[in-house]
Design a protein around this motif. Structure first.
Motif, PDB file in Angstrom:
ATOM      1  N   PRO A  42      -4.025 -56.277 -24.744  1.00  0.00           N
ATOM      2  CA  PRO A  42      -4.505 -55.688 -26.006  1.00  0.00           C
ATOM      3  C   PRO A  42      -5.744 -54.823 -25.852  1.00  0.00           C
ATOM      4  CG  PRO A  42      -5.068 -58.011 -25.894  1.00  0.00           C
ATOM      5  CD  PRO A  42      -4.222 -57.729 -24.694  1.00  0.00           C
ATOM      6  N   GLN A  43      -6.322 -54.767 -24.675  1.00  0.00           N
ATOM      7  CA  GLN A  43      -7.468 -53.897 -24.400  1.00  0.00           C
ATOM      8  C   GLN A  43      -8.688 -54.221 -25.252  1.00  0.00           C
ATOM      9  OE1 GLN A  43      -7.334 -51.975 -21.810  1.00  0.00           O
ATOM     10  NE2 GLN A  43      -5.147 -52.258 -21.463  1.00  0.00           N
ATOM     11  N   GLN A  45     -10.968 -56.015 -24.072  1.00  0.00           N
ATOM     12  CA  GLN A  45     -12.004 -56.106 -23.045  1.00  0.00           C
ATOM     13  C   GLN A  45     -12.936 -57.281 -23.309  1.00  0.00           C
ATOM     14  OE1 GLN A  45     -11.367 -53.901 -20.819  1.00  0.00           O
ATOM     15  NE2 GLN A  45     -10.300 -52.327 -21.964  1.00  0.00           N
ATOM     16  N   PRO A 124     -18.078 -53.372 -24.394  1.00  0.00           N
ATOM     17  CA  PRO A 124     -17.277 -52.776 -23.330  1.00  0.00           C
ATOM     18  C   PRO A 124     -16.689 -51.423 -23.689  1.00  0.00           C
ATOM     19  CG  PRO A 124     -16.056 -54.530 -24.392  1.00  0.00           C
ATOM     20  CD  PRO A 124     -17.416 -54.515 -25.022  1.00  0.00           C
ATOM     21  N   VAL A 125     -16.661 -51.078 -24.965  1.00  0.00           N
ATOM     22  CA  VAL A 125     -16.011 -49.820 -25.342  1.00  0.00           C
ATOM     23  C   VAL A 125     -16.984 -48.852 -26.012  1.00  0.00           C
ATOM     24  CG1 VAL A 125     -13.688 -50.783 -25.505  1.00  0.00           C
ATOM     25  CG2 VAL A 125     -15.185 -50.865 -27.496  1.00  0.00           C
ATOM     26  N   ASP A 126     -18.274 -49.071 -25.830  1.00  0.00           N
ATOM     27  CA  ASP A 126     -19.286 -48.177 -26.406  1.00  0.00           C
ATOM     28  C   ASP A 126     -19.087 -47.983 -27.902  1.00  0.00           C
ATOM     29  OD1 ASP A 126     -20.822 -47.805 -24.236  1.00  0.00           O
ATOM     30  OD2 ASP A 126     -19.808 -45.987 -23.541  1.00  0.00           O
TER      31      ASP A 126
ATOM     32  N   ALA B 441      -5.453 -49.816 -28.753  1.00  0.00           N
ATOM     33  CA  ALA B 441      -5.608 -50.349 -27.403  1.00  0.00           C
ATOM     34  C   ALA B 441      -5.809 -49.214 -26.410  1.00  0.00           C
ATOM     35  CB  ALA B 441      -4.377 -51.171 -27.016  1.00  0.00           C
ATOM     36  N   MET B 443      -7.125 -46.294 -27.013  1.00  0.00           N
ATOM     37  CA  MET B 443      -8.473 -45.759 -27.191  1.00  0.00           C
ATOM     38  C   MET B 443      -9.489 -46.692 -26.538  1.00  0.00           C
ATOM     39  SD  MET B 443     -10.217 -44.232 -30.570  1.00  0.00           S
ATOM     40  CE  MET B 443     -10.393 -45.685 -31.578  1.00  0.00           C
ATOM     41  N   ALA B 444      -9.318 -48.002 -26.732  1.00  0.00           N
ATOM     42  CA  ALA B 444     -10.246 -48.968 -26.152  1.00  0.00           C
ATOM     43  C   ALA B 444     -10.227 -48.882 -24.628  1.00  0.00           C
ATOM     44  CB  ALA B 444      -9.889 -50.381 -26.606  1.00  0.00           C
ATOM     45  N   ARG B 445      -9.014 -48.706 -24.091  1.00  0.00           N
ATOM     46  CA  ARG B 445      -8.902 -48.624 -22.633  1.00  0.00           C
ATOM     47  C   ARG B 445      -9.661 -47.405 -22.101  1.00  0.00           C
ATOM     48  NH1 ARG B 445      -5.985 -46.507 -19.002  1.00  0.00           N
ATOM     49  NH2 ARG B 445      -4.731 -45.313 -20.459  1.00  0.00           N
ATOM     50  N   ARG B 447     -12.084 -45.750 -23.537  1.00  0.00           N
ATOM     51  CA  ARG B 447     -13.524 -45.868 -23.731  1.00  0.00           C
ATOM     52  C   ARG B 447     -14.136 -46.834 -22.724  1.00  0.00           C
ATOM     53  NH1 ARG B 447     -15.408 -43.741 -28.524  1.00  0.00           N
ATOM     54  NH2 ARG B 447     -17.163 -45.168 -28.565  1.00  0.00           N
ATOM     55  N   SER B 448     -13.398 -47.904 -22.423  1.00  0.00           N
ATOM     56  CA  SER B 448     -13.932 -48.862 -21.461  1.00  0.00           C
ATOM     57  C   SER B 448     -14.006 -48.235 -20.072  1.00  0.00           C
ATOM     58  CB  SER B 448     -13.060 -50.109 -21.491  1.00  0.00           C
ATOM     59  OG  SER B 448     -12.772 -50.546 -20.218  1.00  0.00           O
ATOM     60  N   GLU B 449     -12.981 -47.432 -19.729  1.00  0.00           N
ATOM     61  CA  GLU B 449     -13.017 -46.757 -18.425  1.00  0.00           C
ATOM     62  C   GLU B 449     -14.169 -45.763 -18.359  1.00  0.00           C
ATOM     63  OE1 GLU B 449      -9.197 -45.059 -17.698  1.00  0.00           O
ATOM     64  OE2 GLU B 449      -8.324 -47.031 -17.253  1.00  0.00           O
ATOM     65  N   LYS B 451     -16.946 -45.924 -19.948  1.00  0.00           N
ATOM     66  CA  LYS B 451     -18.209 -46.652 -19.822  1.00  0.00           C
ATOM     67  C   LYS B 451     -18.429 -47.080 -18.369  1.00  0.00           C
ATOM     68  CE  LYS B 451     -21.021 -50.434 -21.289  1.00  0.00           C
ATOM     69  NZ  LYS B 451     -21.691 -51.006 -22.422  1.00  0.00           N
ATOM     70  N   ARG B 454     -19.500 -44.183 -16.345  1.00  0.00           N
ATOM     71  CA  ARG B 454     -20.872 -43.778 -16.639  1.00  0.00           C
ATOM     72  C   ARG B 454     -21.847 -44.713 -15.934  1.00  0.00           C
ATOM     73  NH1 ARG B 454     -21.762 -44.883 -22.008  1.00  0.00           N
ATOM     74  NH2 ARG B 454     -23.221 -46.507 -21.383  1.00  0.00           N
ATOM     75  N   ASN B 505     -19.760 -40.651 -25.855  1.00  0.00           N
ATOM     76  CA  ASN B 505     -18.917 -41.619 -26.545  1.00  0.00           C
ATOM     77  C   ASN B 505     -18.679 -41.215 -27.996  1.00  0.00           C
ATOM     78  OD1 ASN B 505     -21.264 -42.205 -27.805  1.00  0.00           O
ATOM     79  ND2 ASN B 505     -21.323 -44.367 -27.203  1.00  0.00           N
TER      80      ASN B 505
END
Lengths: 184, 535, 344
Positions: A42-43, A45, A124-126, B441, B443-445, B447-449, B451, B454, B505
């Protein structure tokens, strides 16, 4: 006897050559396993699986290091799908931890925020913006509800996880109540 | 005579039109209390512009469109705003939604309103004028009209949908009988805006008076009034276009893709009122029928309590157990009459168990295929319900559940009384939810990558900086100043470049999110000041 | 409850009972041609079917009343009884019915879930297990001097005993299809065989009129919009084309196509058995393929196979192909240019 052995060997050679050729010629260009597993997660994080994020957990599952049933927000649905993908039996996680919490979004109380940036580092996702000694805020549209900011915050009751309420905009039709059979 | 085409399937439910089409349209008095929902159109709800205690005038804007697909909402009469809060609205979910409650002052005083000369004004100005007057489709889907009318390229056909195929409802019928000239004036506005090669008005042949009235009014205006065979759901947009032009709107597409714009006849009447009179959409014709003493049609303000309309129709008979907003095939069920007229409310039906017997208990599907024979989009409902009961949603999508128009034909004919449409609605909302989650999901992936990248880069930069500082310290101070200076400048340029390339971001966000960020920034500046003051 | 709020659905029961009503003219002619024993068959099959259905529903924890009275199990019983010889011993009928209801229907999940036509599964099981009984058909009453009264027929079915001085061979004879096959094997030509007393103008004595009544019943079902004509016409068409091809090639050894249409289980199969919605193909194109397949296979079994008739086996074989046929014959949905392969 000798003829038989030669014939069998020849057949084996020919079939082996055909199979070898086919494996090169018809190779399926699929996603590597890690990405396929990652796509099922589900991402959020959130790290509840014990790994620092969804991708690391996917890597761990792919290498056989972790079981496919550790993702709590994904629930049994994701667990089952991953187990099917990597070809291991799925066992539901026992205990209270296995219950996925209702989807929530973090909210920062602007009155109590001291602007320490601890939550920004934890996110984790800013999804939290702000700067030192400035009030922070959550971009609710990108918040995954992982809850990692909550323990990171040094102030009591500054960050709360706000459960997403059902309204007309996100309401879903229910499964029709149609049961011919008596509920066992 | 035009050659008419046909669509697959369709049904002939009992029409029940004569109950309510015998009397002329009556004016409903302005009610004392009105409740105006801010979500009476497809798309985002309007943003409230008033607060409790505000005085409003008739036709004053009280909700502004929020987002591209959204529509304006106006005060239906003059008075005082008493509340802006979630209230009961006629919706299948039964959930409350944001509404504006108005206490009428009885003066019914107009706010300033002016017509627009559509012949001299630019098309965009006319569209903006229509948008600002809150005109939405009155056929049921309440899609904002100004968006529907934005067509690039050549338009073949303008279709005016006056089929009114749902049983019981007669509001469009009466409107055409009594106000055909005004409707034609509205059509002329659309003709001017869209310049269609032909204009067709499709009316089901069970409304001979309306056909005659419209034909008379349309004489010499380049408008072709076409009687189409009575068959439910002829009034479906895609079905009517197919019948009149033989063309099929592509799956998931919109009519303009095949050079057609289709608008409901009551909407066209509202366009006339908005453009030629300047009046916003604050009233509509409502059929009140079913289990009432004197069924009929009423011109009622948006926000009128359903109870008052029922009183005008002689009151509901004692065995009334529930109500339906809309027709019996697609209408929204209401448990009681404590609701208010919406732009979408073309009809209120008082229902009793004798008039609308509840569906008998469902039996297993025997694959008799009557549902597939009745389906106007040629789906296989029996296959779909099978997949959906097995929660096999991907298969349901592959079998085109999203092409279902929820007309109810399959449920109507089902010999096993299976609530097929409910299954399809359930599957559709489940699939849409899954798609939403998938996008979130993804988008979250990303954004996490981003971050992670960075953080790594920052680490590397820090290390490089330290190394450079150490190297500089080690170097003798007597080195050529010029070179050092140049190196420093180069490094600064490099840093600036790197900063530019750094993923932000706040990029790749939807306008809504960006607007939210802007609002938050504003609030933070304010509260930041407050914090500073306290300090 | 959401929309729609009005319903036309007549219920499964009404559909089933109308199908049974459409069978009645055929049954009446059956009684006239072969005596009242068929009524006993129908009664035994019906009682067994209802009892077994109720028992199975009870075991499976389903509400008994709505399902027993939906008529589906009675229709299954009737179709089975009409397919097997009318003067069968009671235990044969009971066995067939139990197999049909328990194995072919309830073990697959009950009404709406069975892959194979229950009546035909029952028939096939009996055909394989008790071939001697299944090929003993009573001679048409017009042909036999050894008349059995209703009481005698009943007594034979229940106890297996015949009145003194009579044996089974005196009252039974092979069916028109069976006779034809046997005689052709003995190197007679078709025209010679058809001069035998068992044959009427174009089919078997008696049976041809039953077939006509089934046809009329089928037309009623079509007019009442309970069935579409896709399957029956494709079935008859497939059978006719196969028969015509061989007939035109060699009329001495292959009987005329119209003979096939009115003989054996053709009409009953085409209008009442192959059209069982639960087990038939469901798309318009699929129904045609399904019907053609049954028709062609029926001919193959009748002429080349070892069994006297082929309707039951053909129906069962084509039942197995239904999911495949349906998946590949999905019609074009409104607004789609071409039907994508939904099956993949």
């Amino acid at each position: 006897m000798l003829t038989a052995i030669i014939v069998m060997a020849a057949i084996a050679l020919v079939l082996g050559a055909v199979l070898g050729y086919a494996s090169i010629k018809f190779k399926v260009e699929g996603n590597p396993l890690v990405e396929q597993i990652d796509a099922l997660l589900p991402q959020t994080q959130c790290g509840q699986c014990g790994y620092p994020g969804c991708k690391p957990y996917a890597e761990a599952v792919a290498s056989g290091e972790a079981a496919p049933n550790l993702c709590i927000p994904g629930g049994p649905g994701a667990g089952q799908a991953i187990a099917d993908l990597v070809g291991v039996p799925y066992e539901p996680l026992g205990g209270e931890a296995a219950e996925p919490a209702p989807k929530a979004v973090a909210a920062i109380d602007e009155k109590t925020c001291i602007g320490c940036t601890a939550c920004i580092k934890a996110c984790p996702v800013d999804a939290i913006i702000g700067a030192t000694k400035q009030v922070h805020t959550v971009i609710s549209a990108v918040c995954t509800g992982c809850g990692l900011c909550e323990p990171a915050c040094p102030v009591e009751e500054c960050i709360i996880m706000d459960p997403v309420k059902t309204d007309i905009g996100n309401w879903k039709w229910e499964y029709p109540t149609y049961e011919v059979k008596k509920v066992a | 005579m035009r050659t008419l085409h046909t669509f697959h399937g369709g049904i002939h439910p009992p029409e029940h039109k004569s109950e309510s089409n015998g009397r002329p349209i009556a004016q409903a008095p302005v009610p004392r209390h009105l409740v105006v929902s801010l979500r009476q159109h497809m798309g985002a709800p309007a943003k409230p512009l008033v607060q409790p205690g505000d005085k409003v005038l008739k036709g004053q804007l009280i909700g502004e469109p929020a987002g591209f697909i959204s529509a304006a909402v106006h005060a239906p009469t003059s008075g005082t705003v008493t509340a802006v809060e979630p209230m009961t609205v006629p919706h299948s979910s039964g959930l409350p939604d944001l509404c504006v409650a108005i206490e009428a002052d009885g003066e019914d005083r107009w706010a300033e309103h002016s017509p627009i000369d559509y012949k001299s004004a630019s098309p965009q100005a006319v569209l903006d004028h229509i948008r600002d007057r809150g005109v939405v489709g009155l056929g049921g889907a309440v899609f904002p009209t100004h968006i529907k009318l934005q067509v690039n390229g050549k338009l073949e056909t303008l279709v005016i949908n006056a089929a009114e195929c749902e049983p019981w409802i007669t509001s469009d019928d009466l409107l055409m009988r009594e106000r055909a000239d005004e409707i034609v004036k509205g059509i002329e506005v659309l003709q001017h805006l869209l310049q269609p090669a032909e204009t067709l008005v499709g009316i089901e042949d069970n409304k001979p008076e309306a056909i005659a009235a419209m034909a008379r009014a349309a004489e010499g205006k380049g408008i072709d009034v076409v009687a189409v065979p009575t068959l439910y759901p002829t009034g479906g947009e895609k079905q009517l276009i197919k019948i009149l032009t033989g063309k099929e709107v592509p799956s998931g597409g919109r009519p303009y893709q095949i050079g057609v714009v289709c608008t409901n006849v009551a909407t066209v009447y509202s366009v006339h009122r908005a453009v030629n009179l300047g009046e916003p959409m604050i009233s509509r014709i409502v059929t009140v029928t079913g289990n009432v003493r004197q069924p009929g049609n009423f011109e009622a303000r948006i926000g009128t309590p359903v109870d008052e309309l029922l009183q005008l129709a002689g009151g509901a008979l004692p065995d009334t157990s529930r109500y339906i907003m809309g027709g019996p095939m697609m209408g929204t069920p209401l448990p009681n009459s404590g609701y208010h007229v919406q732009k979408a409310s073309n009809c209120f039906i008082a229902a009793s168990d004798s008039l609308f017997p509840p569906e008998p208990p469902a039996m297993p599907c025997t694959r008799c295929t009557h549902c597939a024979e009745a389906c106007p989009v040629n789906l296989r409902p029996y296959e779909l319900q099978w997949f959906i009961r097995g929660k096999n949603f991907d298969k349901a999508r592959a079998y085109n559940v999203f092409d279902c128009i929820e007309c109810g034909c399959c449920s109507y004919v089902c010999s096993s009384n299976i609530p097929l449409v409910q299954y399809f609605r359930y599957a559709k909302s489940e699939l849409m939810e899954r798609d939403r989650e998938k996008r979130a999901a993804e988008m979250a992936r990303q954004r996490s990558e981003m971050k992670q990248q960075r953080l790594e880069r920052e680490k590397a930069e820090k290390a490089a900086k330290h190394a450079a500082a150490a190297a500089a310290a080690a170097k003798s101070e007597t080195a050529e100043d010029k070179a050092a200076k140049q190196a420093a400048i180069a490094a600064a340029v490099e840093r600036a470049k790197a900063k530019k390339a750094e993923p932000q971001n706040t990029e790749n966000l939807s306008p809504a999110v960006q607007a939210e960020i802007a609002a938050v920034e504003e609030r933070r500046t304010k509260s930041g000041e407050a914090v500073n003051e306290e300090a | 409850m959401s929309s729609p709020h009005i319903f036309e659905g007549h219920g499964v029961g009404q559909t089933m009972f109308r199908v049974m009503a459409a069978l009645v003219p055929g049954i009446i002619v059956y009684v006239i041609a072969f005596g009242p024993s068929i009524l006993v068959s129908l009664a035994i099959a019906s009682i067994t079917a209802v009892a077994v259905e109720a028992l199975m529903l009870k075991i499976r924890d389903y509400p008994v009343k709505p399902f027993v009275f939906d008529g589906s199990v009675l229709l299954t019983a009737w179709l089975l009884a009409l397919s097997i010889p009318p003067m069968s011993p009671w235990w044969l009928i009971v066995t067939g019915t139990v197999i049909a209801v328990v194995f072919a229907k309830h073990l697959y999940g009950g009404l709406g879930n069975n892959l194979f036509n229950p009546a035909m599964v029952g028939f096939a099981a009996l055909m394989i297990s008790f071939p001697a009984y299944m090929t003993h058909w009573p001679a048409p009453m017009a042909l036999t001097s050894a008349h059995l009264g209703f009481a005698d027929q009943l007594s034979y079915m229940l106890t297996g005993s015949l009145p003194a001085g009579m044996d089974v061979d005196a009252i039974n004879m092979a069916t028109p299809l069976d006779t034809l096959k046997t005689q052709l094997h003995l190197h007679h030509t078709v025209s010679e065989v058809l001069r035998m007393p068992i044959y009427d103008v174009i089919g078997g004595k008696g049976t041809v009129w039953i077939a006509v009544m089934y046809l009329l019943g089928g037309i009623y079902l079509w007019r009442a919009r309970i069935i579409t004509l896709h399957i029956p016409l494709a079935f008859l068409g497939g059978l006719f084309l196969m028969a015509a091809f061989f007939y035109l090639k060699d009329a001495d050894h292959y009987v005329a196509p119209w003979f096939h249409l009115v003989t054996g289980g053709t009409m009953l199969g085409a209008f009442f058995i192959a059209t069982d919605p639960v087990t038939a193909a469901s798309t318009p194109k699929g129904k045609i393929i399904f019907g053609l397949g049954i028709g062609a296979l029926t001919y193959v079994v009748r002429v080349l196979g070892g069994y006297p008739d082929g309707v039951a086996f053909s129906v069962l074989i084509m039942n197995a192909f239904v999911p495949l046929i349906d998946a590949y014959t999905q019609p074009r949905v409104f607004g789609h240019v071409k039907q994508e392969e939904a099956s993949r």
